[in-house]
Design an enzyme around this catalytic site. Structure first.
Site, mmCIF file in Angstrom:
data_model
loop_
_atom_site.group_PDB
_atom_site.id
_atom_site.type_symbol
_atom_site.label_atom_id
_atom_site.label_comp_id
_atom_site.label_asym_id
_atom_site.label_seq_id
_atom_site.Cartn_x
_atom_site.Cartn_y
_atom_site.Cartn_z
ATOM 1 N N GLU A 65 0.836 -1.381 -0.051
ATOM 2 C CA GLU A 65 -0.027 -0.011 -0.055
ATOM 3 C C GLU A 65 0.954 1.242 0.064
ATOM 4 O O GLU A 65 0.642 2.170 1.025
ATOM 5 C CB GLU A 65 -1.081 -0.104 1.134
ATOM 6 C CG GLU A 65 -1.928 -1.311 1.282
ATOM 7 C CD GLU A 65 -2.933 -1.214 2.597
ATOM 8 O OE1 GLU A 65 -2.847 -0.308 3.125
ATOM 9 O OE2 GLU A 65 -3.878 -2.043 2.415
ATOM 10 N N GLU A 103 -5.576 -10.472 -2.377
ATOM 11 C CA GLU A 103 -6.497 -10.562 -1.120
ATOM 12 C C GLU A 103 -7.867 -10.246 -1.637
ATOM 13 O O GLU A 103 -8.765 -9.625 -1.179
ATOM 14 C CB GLU A 103 -6.176 -9.215 -0.399
ATOM 15 C CG GLU A 103 -4.868 -9.129 0.151
ATOM 16 C CD GLU A 103 -4.213 -8.037 1.063
ATOM 17 O OE1 GLU A 103 -5.191 -7.501 1.723
ATOM 18 O OE2 GLU A 103 -3.098 -7.837 1.158
HETATM 19 C C1 XIL Z 1 -6.008 -7.154 7.972
HETATM 20 C C2 XIL Z 1 -6.211 -8.217 8.407
HETATM 21 O O1 XIL Z 1 -7.368 -9.178 7.918
HETATM 22 C C3 XIL Z 1 -6.965 -8.250 9.865
HETATM 23 O O2 XIL Z 1 -7.132 -9.579 10.387
HETATM 24 C C4 XIL Z 1 -6.084 -7.263 10.672
HETATM 25 O O3 XIL Z 1 -6.666 -6.904 11.828
HETATM 26 C C5 XIL Z 1 -5.743 -5.826 9.898
HETATM 27 O O4 XIL Z 1 -5.291 -6.430 8.785
HETATM 28 N N1 XIL Z 1 -5.027 -5.034 3.372
HETATM 29 C C6 XIL Z 1 -3.949 -5.764 3.603
HETATM 30 C C7 XIL Z 1 -3.925 -6.821 4.970
HETATM 31 O O5 XIL Z 1 -2.822 -5.580 3.027
HETATM 32 O O6 XIL Z 1 -2.878 -6.947 5.609
HETATM 33 C C8 XIL Z 1 -5.278 -6.351 5.781
HETATM 34 O O7 XIL Z 1 -5.341 -7.404 6.586
HETATM 35 C C9 XIL Z 1 -6.426 -5.980 4.862
HETATM 36 C C10 XIL Z 1 -6.109 -5.013 4.132
#
Ligand code: XIL
Length: 627
Positions: free
Chosen positions: A449, A555
């Site tokens: 990000e 994701e």
């Molecule tokens: C999220 C997890 O799913 C949660 O359990 C945690 O509390 C916060 O992070 N983008 C990302 C991930 O790159 O690392 C994030 O994961 C979701 C958004």
């Protein structure tokens, strides 16, 4: 078993209890005969922090505490990470500032000079002793006349908010020992004419201990809520039971009538947790009755029933070939993000079964994040990642590491370190983590990000201290550790046209012009079922491929929007899969989680498997596309 128990009880329990609310350095020094594992009590953060030490190495866990079979489970040698929620706690200084400001929500188009916001007159912060009964009458007023509505944001345990049927409501609460400190209670007033026009008014309640502690009533302890779970018959089930006593003491838990072969054992590390383990041998509701007993007055008890729904093995099977077999034929990988320590959940065994059957690539959802794996200078927590790596090896899965450098989930010690030292902490971190998992993790989200919504570089501790060069430095350090690993930049909201994607492509151009190692772009894709930017997605994939880079869908989840159906959700999954399959550089599709039960967007049911591990229409859409 015996040495493990006694070592843990001697070394860890007292340290955990002392460390919870005091600063860590104080905790370490007060405990100097047994320093916290690998931690320098007063590290100089302008130099390299201590590398992982033998003391950071995970130790074997007793099978009693997990549902795993076929792979070894380890646990951290030290106490579980004490999450820094306490740090956000309110202080006397906050209390003395008086009533916190109200937050007004004005709906679009409302003219506040015509319709004025409702408000609460005469509220003030409250001082109360534990055991006393606090009563506050809330009577919202509206300058324009009319009777505003109201509701409390969240009632404290044991509190009530009762209608007096005269335009007012009474908040009534008897705080106990566990509430000592400063508590925030918020009531929202709702405008009489426009239900979206709202004013949320917080109020602080300072609870102190009375001189005479016997004036505080002793209440019966309770069991912390346990979510419903579905398990498979003949699988081991592990349920962590936690007793809660509002008087602040730690209750004990006993079973009324344990099923044959079941055990209920106090966790050697955490006094308040009891571990129930059993293997259900028939389908239906498997229940165990337990008694939660007050530690001060043993006659004070609460009886509760702990249950799981047991389904037959067949209930978890579905038609057609598993996704990983189909994906292999199409030359892509298919995977998921693994819930941290899923083997400690009641349904851990079926979780592992479904994951291993369907997927050939896995990302740890949280356990590699810097604030978890390196929470203090010189302290590392590897067990969760080691366990996932062992699970992946057992099931012939690739492990995708996530994330090395991100602006979120950065530990406080790095946030507080001098800006000039952060480059060193960044490269130390990359080198240590990648080296440890050199043979286990072949794909890395090196930078997560980096872009903001306008296509500029996102503000972060890393950008602040190094400027744009942090990205190149991170990628280069990663390449220095591993010539073979696939190095990615991972980003969200790039599945449509717009400045964010354009900004990312310009960044890639600048990196490539400097020959910075970069192998691909991770598209996060946390979407809603209303998503329809498929053409843009196809074009963005092509733009990335044109730069010689691979594409990883890292994701993916599709949250159910409004009245959308599971078929609408399936349709989004189907089209995304098709676009990936049409693009030769698209190498993997991973969903962010395995089952709706544990999704980070669980309220939107965004994944391929539902809460009872049944394949949803979205699953069959993916299966068909891969066919
Ligand atoms: C999220 C997890 O799913 C949660 O359990 C945690 O509390 C916060 O992070 N983008 C990302 C991930 O790159 O690392 C994030 O994961 C979701 C958004």
């Amino acid at each position: 078993m015996e040495p493990f128990y006694s070592v843990a009880a001697r070394r860890i329990l007292p340290a955990t209890l002392i460390c919870i609310s005091v600063a860590l350095t104080a905790c370490n020094s007060s405990n100097s005969s047994e320093p916290a594992t690998g931690t320098d009590p007063d590290p100089d953060l302008s130099v390299s922090t201590p590398a992982p030490a033998a003391d950071d190495e995970p130790i074997l866990e007793d099978a009693l505490f997990n549902t795993a079979s076929g792979f070894v489970v380890t646990r951290e040698p030290g106490p579980r990470l004490v999450v820094a929620e306490e740090a956000a706690d309110l202080t006397d200084a906050d209390f003395d500032l008086g009533l916190p400001a109200a937050v007004v929500q004005v709906p679009d188009g409302l003219d506040t000079s015509v319709n004025q916001a409702p408000f609460f007159a005469n509220l003030q912060n409250q001082d109360v002793l534990a055991g006393e009964i606090l009563e506050i009458v809330y009577r919202p007023e509206d300058p324009d006349g009319g009777l505003p509505g109201m509701f409390p944001e969240k009632l404290p345990q044991g509190g009530s908010f009762v209608d007096n049927f005269d335009g007012s409501k009474t908040f009534r609460w008897q705080p106990l020992q566990a509430d000592v400190g400063i508590n925030r209670f918020t009531v929202t007033a709702v405008d009489a004419e426009n239900g979206q026009y709202r004013v949320s008014q917080p109020l602080l309640i300072r609870v102190s201990l009375p001189a005479d502690l016997t004036s505080i009533p002793n209440v019966a302890p309770e069991l912390d809520t346990i979510e419903p779970h579905y398990v498979r018959v003949n699988d081991p089930v592990v349920i962590e039971l936690k007793g809660i006593d509002l008087n602040g003491s730690i209750p004990s838990i006993e079973a009324v009538d344990l099923p044959v072969g079941a055990t209920l054992t106090q966790d050697p590390r955490f006094e308040e947790i009891y571990v129930l383990k059993f293997v259900p041998v028939e389908t239906g509701l498997a229940s165990v009755d337990v008694i939660v007993r007050d530690s001060v007055d043993s006659s004070l008890t609460t009886e509760e029933t702990v249950s799981v729904s047991v389904l037959s093995a067949d209930d978890f099977e579905h038609t057609g070939q598993p996704l990983r077999e189909l994906a292999a034929n199409r030359n892509i990988q298919i995977g998921f993000a693994a819930l941290q320590s899923f083997y400690h959940r009641p349904d851990g065994a079926i979780y592992a079964h479904v994951a291993a059957r369907e997927y050939d690539i896995v990302t740890p959802e949280n356990s590699l994040k810097m604030d978890y794996i390196n929470p203090e200078p010189g302290r590392y927590q590897f067990a969760a990642t080691d366990n996932l790596v062992a699970f992946a090896r057992q099931n012939d899965m690739t492990v995708h590491g996530h994330p090395l450098i991100w602006y979120r989930q950065v530990p406080d010690w790095v946030l507080n370190a001098e800006a000039g030292s952060r480059e060193l902490h960044m490269t130390d971190f990359i080198t240590r983590i990648m080296s440890r998992y050199q043979n286990d993790i072949s794909i890395w989200d090196v930078v997560n990000e980096p872009m903001d919504d306008n296509g500029e570089l996102r503000d972060s501790v890393w950008l602040e201290s190094m400027g744009e060069s942090y990205i190149a430095t991170a990628l280069q350090s990663a390449r220095d550790v591993s010539p073979q690993a696939t190095l990615l930049i991972n980003e969200f909201d790039i599945s449509m046209a717009g400045p964010k994607f354009d900004g990312l492509m310009s960044l890639v151009d600048r990196l490539q012009a400097q020959s910075v190692p970069l192998d691909g772009i991770g598209f996060q894709m946390h979407l809603f079922s209303s998503y329809d930017q498929f053409d843009a997605l196809r074009q963005n994939f092509a733009a990335v491929a044109d730069k010689g880079l691979d594409i990883y869908i890292t994701e993916l989840d599709v949250s159910l929007d409004g009245d959308d159906s599971l078929e609408d959700q399936a349709s989004a999954y189907r089209q995304i899969m098709e676009i990936c399959l049409q693009q030769p550089n698209c190498k993997a599709v991973q969903t962010w989680g395995l089952t709706d039960q544990y999704s980070f967007r669980t309220i939107y049911d965004p994944l391929l498997f539902d809460r009872s591990y049944q394949a949803k229409p979205a699953y069959f859409a993916v299966q068909e596309t891969l066919q």
